[in-house]
Each structure stands twice: as structure tokens, then as C-alpha cells.
Design a protein around this motif. Structure first.
Motif, PDB file in Angstrom:
ATOM      1  N   TRP A 107       0.840  -1.199   0.000  1.00 13.18           N
ATOM      2  CA  TRP A 107       0.000   0.000   0.000  1.00 13.18           C
ATOM      3  C   TRP A 107       0.876   1.250   0.000  1.00 13.18           C
ATOM      4  N   GLY A 108       1.942   1.252   0.781  1.00 11.63           N
ATOM      5  CA  GLY A 108       2.836   2.406   0.826  1.00 11.63           C
ATOM      6  C   GLY A 108       3.440   2.690  -0.526  1.00 11.63           C
ATOM      7  N   PHE A 109       3.825   1.631  -1.226  1.00 12.58           N
ATOM      8  CA  PHE A 109       4.391   1.809  -2.566  1.00 12.58           C
ATOM      9  C   PHE A 109       3.360   2.420  -3.516  1.00 12.58           C
ATOM     10  N   ILE A 110       2.129   1.886  -3.513  1.00 10.68           N
ATOM     11  CA  ILE A 110       1.090   2.401  -4.399  1.00 10.68           C
ATOM     12  C   ILE A 110       0.724   3.833  -4.030  1.00 10.68           C
ATOM     13  N   PHE A 111       0.738   4.142  -2.733  1.00  8.38           N
ATOM     14  CA  PHE A 111       0.448   5.499  -2.278  1.00  8.38           C
ATOM     15  C   PHE A 111       1.486   6.481  -2.829  1.00  8.38           C
ATOM     16  N   VAL A 112       2.765   6.144  -2.673  1.00  8.09           N
ATOM     17  CA  VAL A 112       3.832   7.010  -3.180  1.00  8.09           C
ATOM     18  C   VAL A 112       3.764   7.101  -4.699  1.00  8.09           C
ATOM     19  N   LEU A 113       3.504   5.965  -5.349  1.00  9.37           N
ATOM     20  CA  LEU A 113       3.409   5.951  -6.806  1.00  9.37           C
ATOM     21  C   LEU A 113       2.265   6.851  -7.274  1.00  9.37           C
ATOM     22  N   SER A 114       1.157   6.828  -6.549  1.00 12.23           N
ATOM     23  CA  SER A 114       0.028   7.688  -6.895  1.00 12.23           C
ATOM     24  C   SER A 114       0.418   9.159  -6.840  1.00 12.23           C
ATOM     25  N   LEU A 115       1.100   9.549  -5.772  1.00  9.39           N
ATOM     26  CA  LEU A 115       1.523  10.945  -5.634  1.00  9.39           C
ATOM     27  C   LEU A 115       2.496  11.335  -6.745  1.00  9.39           C
ATOM     28  N   VAL A 116       3.417  10.437  -7.049  1.00 12.49           N
ATOM     29  CA  VAL A 116       4.399  10.718  -8.102  1.00 12.49           C
ATOM     30  C   VAL A 116       3.711  10.881  -9.452  1.00 12.49           C
ATOM     31  N   MET A 117       2.797   9.968  -9.762  1.00 14.60           N
ATOM     32  CA  MET A 117       2.133  10.025 -11.059  1.00 14.60           C
ATOM     33  C   MET A 117       1.210  11.230 -11.169  1.00 14.60           C
ATOM     34  N   ILE A 118       0.505  11.553 -10.077  1.00 19.57           N
ATOM     35  CA  ILE A 118      -0.350  12.743 -10.103  1.00 19.57           C
ATOM     36  C   ILE A 118       0.489  13.995 -10.334  1.00 19.57           C
ATOM     37  N   THR A 119       1.730  13.958  -9.844  1.00 22.67           N
ATOM     38  CA  THR A 119       2.631  15.109 -10.001  1.00 22.67           C
ATOM     39  C   THR A 119       3.205  15.202 -11.404  1.00 22.67           C
ATOM     40  N   ILE A 120       3.697  14.072 -11.917  1.00 27.07           N
ATOM     41  CA  ILE A 120       4.411  14.113 -13.196  1.00 27.07           C
ATOM     42  C   ILE A 120       3.487  14.006 -14.407  1.00 27.07           C
ATOM     43  N   TYR A 121       2.289  13.426 -14.231  1.00 22.10           N
ATOM     44  CA  TYR A 121       1.421  13.238 -15.393  1.00 22.10           C
ATOM     45  C   TYR A 121       1.103  14.554 -16.108  1.00 22.10           C
ATOM     46  N   PRO A 122       0.585  15.569 -15.396  1.00 21.72           N
ATOM     47  CA  PRO A 122       0.253  16.817 -16.105  1.00 21.72           C
ATOM     48  C   PRO A 122       1.470  17.584 -16.587  1.00 21.72           C
ATOM     49  N   VAL A 123       2.637  17.310 -15.989  1.00 20.49           N
ATOM     50  CA  VAL A 123       3.841  18.075 -16.338  1.00 20.49           C
ATOM     51  C   VAL A 123       4.643  17.389 -17.444  1.00 20.49           C
ATOM     52  N   LEU A 124       4.730  16.051 -17.394  1.00 21.81           N
ATOM     53  CA  LEU A 124       5.578  15.326 -18.334  1.00 21.81           C
ATOM     54  C   LEU A 124       4.807  14.481 -19.344  1.00 21.81           C
ATOM     55  N   VAL A 125       3.679  13.907 -18.919  1.00 23.01           N
ATOM     56  CA  VAL A 125       2.962  12.980 -19.798  1.00 23.01           C
ATOM     57  C   VAL A 125       1.934  13.695 -20.662  1.00 23.01           C
ATOM     58  N   ALA A 126       1.044  14.468 -20.039  1.00 25.61           N
ATOM     59  CA  ALA A 126      -0.003  15.156 -20.807  1.00 25.61           C
ATOM     60  C   ALA A 126       0.548  16.020 -21.944  1.00 25.61           C
ATOM     61  N   PRO A 127       1.675  16.751 -21.742  1.00 28.35           N
ATOM     62  CA  PRO A 127       2.216  17.561 -22.843  1.00 28.35           C
ATOM     63  C   PRO A 127       2.692  16.736 -24.045  1.00 28.35           C
TER      64      PRO A 127
ATOM     65  N   ALA B  54     -10.313   8.418   0.428  1.00 26.35           N
ATOM     66  CA  ALA B  54     -11.222   7.282   0.272  1.00 26.35           C
ATOM     67  C   ALA B  54     -10.625   6.226  -0.644  1.00 26.35           C
ATOM     68  N   VAL B  55      -9.998   6.676  -1.725  1.00 31.98           N
ATOM     69  CA  VAL B  55      -9.364   5.736  -2.655  1.00 31.98           C
ATOM     70  C   VAL B  55      -8.226   4.985  -1.973  1.00 31.98           C
ATOM     71  N   GLN B  56      -7.449   5.683  -1.161  1.00 29.18           N
ATOM     72  CA  GLN B  56      -6.334   5.028  -0.472  1.00 29.18           C
ATOM     73  C   GLN B  56      -6.832   4.016   0.552  1.00 29.18           C
ATOM     74  N   ILE B  57      -7.910   4.340   1.246  1.00 41.12           N
ATOM     75  CA  ILE B  57      -8.477   3.387   2.208  1.00 41.12           C
ATOM     76  C   ILE B  57      -8.991   2.147   1.480  1.00 41.12           C
ATOM     77  N   LEU B  58      -9.685   2.372   0.367  1.00 39.69           N
ATOM     78  CA  LEU B  58     -10.185   1.252  -0.424  1.00 39.69           C
ATOM     79  C   LEU B  58      -9.029   0.399  -0.936  1.00 39.69           C
ATOM     80  N   THR B  59      -7.968   1.054  -1.401  1.00 34.97           N
ATOM     81  CA  THR B  59      -6.799   0.324  -1.892  1.00 34.97           C
ATOM     82  C   THR B  59      -6.186  -0.528  -0.792  1.00 34.97           C
ATOM     83  N   LEU B  60      -6.099   0.017   0.421  1.00 26.15           N
ATOM     84  CA  LEU B  60      -5.536  -0.732   1.546  1.00 26.15           C
ATOM     85  C   LEU B  60      -6.385  -1.968   1.854  1.00 26.15           C
ATOM     86  N   PHE B  61      -7.709  -1.817   1.816  1.00 29.37           N
ATOM     87  CA  PHE B  61      -8.583  -2.965   2.050  1.00 29.37           C
ATOM     88  C   PHE B  61      -8.407  -4.013   0.952  1.00 29.37           C
ATOM     89  N   GLN B  62      -8.285  -3.573  -0.297  1.00 27.10           N
ATOM     90  CA  GLN B  62      -8.090  -4.509  -1.402  1.00 27.10           C
ATOM     91  C   GLN B  62      -6.787  -5.278  -1.235  1.00 27.10           C
TER      92      GLN B  62
END
Length: 461
Positions: A221-241, A335-343
């Protein structure tokens, strides 16, 4: 118009893999377990078919609603008859395609599971590795080969529907701005991104599961949490363009009013962008992104074209900022992170289940991590659908709250006019079956939003 959708970039990584894996290969013999083990595969296929039947019933109800010849009462005199007729024609065309695509999908998914395609494809992935001189016993290599094959198969099977949707339906109704070359270029970019980002992510997940021990759920869960933050950060800056051009909104009345609005709400606006969404489609939207003091707002150029009145665009932005001010984005993310942890917690309980693997055709010696995740996600489909419906209900409530927030700022009329123009410009559904919209829609219908704004006016009076 909600910016909440941007939170879904990463958290459903394994879900996407599961969905895509459900379209994989020709049939192969299955491995039958012995004893009275729970029939996971048969149960999963049965639930999938029941869901398909239920959703098809809802689709038929919505198809009938789309054919209604008159506007709903709240939209009479608000939406022009010409736009209403165009909307009906567009959505009926999309509905017809959906019936075909939905049927093909359930047939392929059911056949994939019942014919033992997953274990067959996993074995073929190992054979391909061995033929190229790579170690077939290396689970990371074999998983990547498996995913590469699934990705290619998914692209091939989905391509006819994508082409028809884009170059027939969207073209017929004057939405499509893409060329075949642009579509191919986008697909190639997607493949390159998958090649760059996929291997380290997949390898990390496998290693965490293999070495996580009793704290596996927390580590994963910690890995997915960090990955989520990283992707939310880099997606609009590096991927979307990579797909669209983002340019600063030129100085003028619109920029000044948005900056004034942001300042009045203490919104830490750093930059305002316009994205050339019209190079692909005439559909329009607006969203925001960024953490802490580094916020950005993005307007689709088609939004500015449709809402020629500056106040209408500002009203839409007021709605978007309402999501931020009311903490909707944070609530959704938590809410998404809590759901992910339960999954993940549920997955750790069954990740070494011989019965589950054997039910889907794998022997007791073949229990790869990614396959275990895929099988687990299939088994919790009955839970995922109600949870998804619950998220839709919450999101719809958030939309009403954001509308009310914009109204309190004095943008009631401009928001109404802007919503109407966006509805007309996007040819969105004017008539919606109540069961269908309650089950599928994450946003309220235009009639519901206008009625809510009117109700607020009546209460104020």
C-alpha cells in the motif's frame, strides 16, 4: 467539469491490468483441481454474466430514454430543438455501438476464463523468453512478456471499436479532429510510456509481494500510495504535454477575472493554461492540479470557444475551485487510499491460495504474483461494483455542492448559462433514465443541476 477525475490516474493500476488481461488469447485446456474446492472461476464468470444482463437492461432503458422526442420539463425553453435533435442522434449512435462492444467484451472475457487462456498465455510467455535466450524462470521477465502480449492483444481487439467511434460516429457529429496519423502517433507514445514506466513498477510490486513478509499489505500500500503521488505530479507536467500543447492563458479580461477569483478564495494559483483539446475533439472541460502552493488551472480551448461570455468561463472555474475549497479532492483521494488498503489486505489473505489458482487453470507450482492479483480482482467483482456505485453517489453530491459554492459567489446565472452551453456543445444526454443515471453517472444530469440551482433560489426567497 470536476477535477476529481485526475485522481484516478494511478490507483487503479492493477484493476486496469485485470481488465486488459481479460482479453487475451485463444482457448487452451484447463487444469482441474480435485476435492470440494470453491469454484472461483465458475462463480466469477457467473457474476460477470449477471452483471452484463443487469447493465444491458439499464442500457435498454437509457436507449429508450434517448429516443424520447421531447425535452425534459426543466430544459424546455433552455435547450434549442436543433441541439436536442443533434444530441439524440449522436447519443443513439453511441448507444448502438456500446451494445455491440459490450456483448463482444463479455463473450471474450468469459471465453478467456472458461477456456483457460490465462495459464496458456502465461506458459507461452515463458516459451517466448526461452526462445530469445532469457531466463524463463525469472518471474519479472515472464510477467513483462505476459503484459506486453496482453497489451498488444488488447490494442488489436479494441482498435475496430476505437476507429469506428472516432472516425465514424465522432466524425459524423462534427466532434472528431483527429487524423489516422495522429491516432497512430498517440498509440505509439502510449506504448513507449508503457515500456518506460511499466517494468520498474511491475518489478517493484513483484519484489514487495515476494519479500514483504507479515507487513506485505503495509509495504505494498505504501508503494502504491507514493506511486500515486508521483504520477499525479508528473502526469500533467511530463505525460499530458506529449499529447497536447499547453500554453499560458494570454493576459486579458478572462485571465484577470480568474486570478481575482483565485485570490479571493486564497487559492494558490501559480499558472493558467489553455490546452489545445480541439486538435482531437470538440468536447470541452476544465480542471486543476498540483500540490500545496503549486496549483495550476487548465482550460480547454473548446471551453473558451463555446462559452464566449467571459463570466460563464469564470463561473465554470468557480465550480472547479469549489471542489478544492470544499476539500472534495482530498476526501476522494483518502477514500481511494483506504479502499486500496482494504483490497491489498484482502489479496494478502488469498495470494497463496491453491484453490483459487487451480480453479482458474494454474497448477500448484505456478502462482505468479501478478496473476494472483488479477485473479483476486476478478473474485471481488461483486464488491467492486457496489463500491463504484457508492463513489458515483458521492461524486454526484460533490457536484451539487460545487455548484452551490459557485452560486454563493454570485455566479448562479453565469453558471446556468455556461452549463447549458457546455451541454449543447458536448451534445450530452438531455433525457436520462433515472435507473441508468443513478447506476452509471458520476455527474448529475443538466436537468438535475438546474433544478438544484432553482431550488436554492426558492429556499432563499
Amino acid at each position: 467539469m470536476s477535477s476529481v477525475n485526475s485522481l484516478g490516474i494511478v490507483h487503479s493500476f492493477t484493476d486496469q491490468m485485470a481488465n486488459r488481461t481479460a482479453n487475451c488469447c485463444p482457448c487452451a485446456p484447463t487444469f482441474s483441481g480435485t476435492g470440494m474446492a470453491f469454484p472461483y472461476m465458475e462463480a466469477v464468470v457467473g457474476v460477470m454474466i449477471l452483471i452484463y444482463i443487469f447493465e444491458t437492461y439499464l442500457d435498454l432503458r437509457q436507449h429508450a430514454a434517448l429516443k424520447l422526442p421531447t425535452l425534459p420539463k426543466p430544459l424546455v425553453g433552455v435547450i434549442s430543438q436543433e441541439k436536442f435533435e443533434k444530441s439524440r442522434a449522436y447519443l443513439i449512435d453511441k448507444s448502438n455501438l456500446h451494445f455491440v462492444k459490450h456483448f463482444v467484451k463479455i463473450v471474450m472475457e468469459s471465453a478467456t476464463l472458461l477456456c483457460g487462456a490465462l495459464p496458456w498465455f502465461w506458459k507461452k510467455s515463458g516459451d517466448i523468453l526461452e526462445s530469445t535466450g532469457l531466463d524463463p524462470e525469472n518471474e519479472i521477465y515472464q510477467t513483462l512478456a505476459f503484459l506486453a502480449g496482453v497489451k498488444i492483444f488488447y490494442q488489436i481487439t479494441d482498435l475496430p471499436f476505437s476507429l469506428y467511434s472516432t472516425f465514424v460516429i465522432e466524425e459524423r457529429h462534427d466532434f472528431n479532429k483527429q487524423t489516422i496519423w495522429l491516432l497512430i502517433r498517440d498509440m505509439l507514445k502510449g506504448m513507449i510510456l508503457a515500456i518506460i514506466l511499466g517494468p520498474p513498477i511491475v518489478a517493484a510490486i513483484i519484489l514487495i509481494v515476494q519479500k514483504g513478509g507479515p507487513y506485505l499489505a503495509i509495504y505494498l500500500w505504501g508503494f502504491i500510495f507514493v506511486l500515486s503521488l508521483v504520477m499525479i505530479t508528473i502526469y500533467p507536467v511530463l505525460v499530458a504535454p506529449l499529447y497536447n500543447k499547453f500554453t499560458p492563458l494570454p493576459q486579458g479580461e478572462l485571465t484577470a477575472k480568474i486570478e481575482t477569483l483565485a485570490s479571493s478564495l486564497n487559492f494558490p494559483l501559480k499558472q493558467l493554461f489553455v490546452v489545445d483539446g480541439s486538435t482531437r475533439s470538440s468536447h470541452s472541460s476544465a480542471y486543476m492540479y498540483g500540490f500545496f502552493k503549486n496549483k495550476r488551472i487548465v482550460l480547454f480551448d473548446s471551453l473558451i470557444q463555446q462559452c464566449k461570455n467571459v463570466e460563464e468561463v469564470v463561473a465554470v472555474i468557480a465550480h472547479v475551485l469549489g471542489h478544492w475549497k470544499l476539500n472534495h479532492i482530498m476526501y476522494t483521494f483518502v477514500a481511494v487510499q483506504i479502499l486500496t488498503l482494504f483490497q491489498i489486505g484482502g489479496y494478502t489473505l488469498v495470494k497463496n491460495s491453491n484453490d483459487m489458482f487451480m480453479s482458474f487453470g494454474f497448477d500448484t507450482q505456478t502462482q505468479p504474483v501478478l496473476i494472483g492479483l488479477i485473479l483476486f480482482l476478478h473474485t471481488i467483482i461483486p464488491i467492486q461494483h457496489p463500491v463504484s456505485h457508492g463513489f458515483n453517489l458521492i461524486t454526484r453530491a460533490f457536484e451539487f455542492q460545487a455548484d452551490a459554492f459557485a452560486k454563493k459567489l454570485g455566479y448562479a446565472k453565469s453558471l446556468r448559462d455556461g452549463l447549458v452551453k457546455l451541454q449543447e456543445g458536448n451534445l450530452s444526454a438531455m433525457n436520462a433514465d433515472p435507473w441508468y443515471s443513478a447506476y452509471h453517472y458520476s455527474l448529475p444530469t443538466l436537468a438535475e443541476r438546474l433544478a438544484a440551482l432553482d431550488e436554492a433560489d426558492k429556499k432563499a426567497d
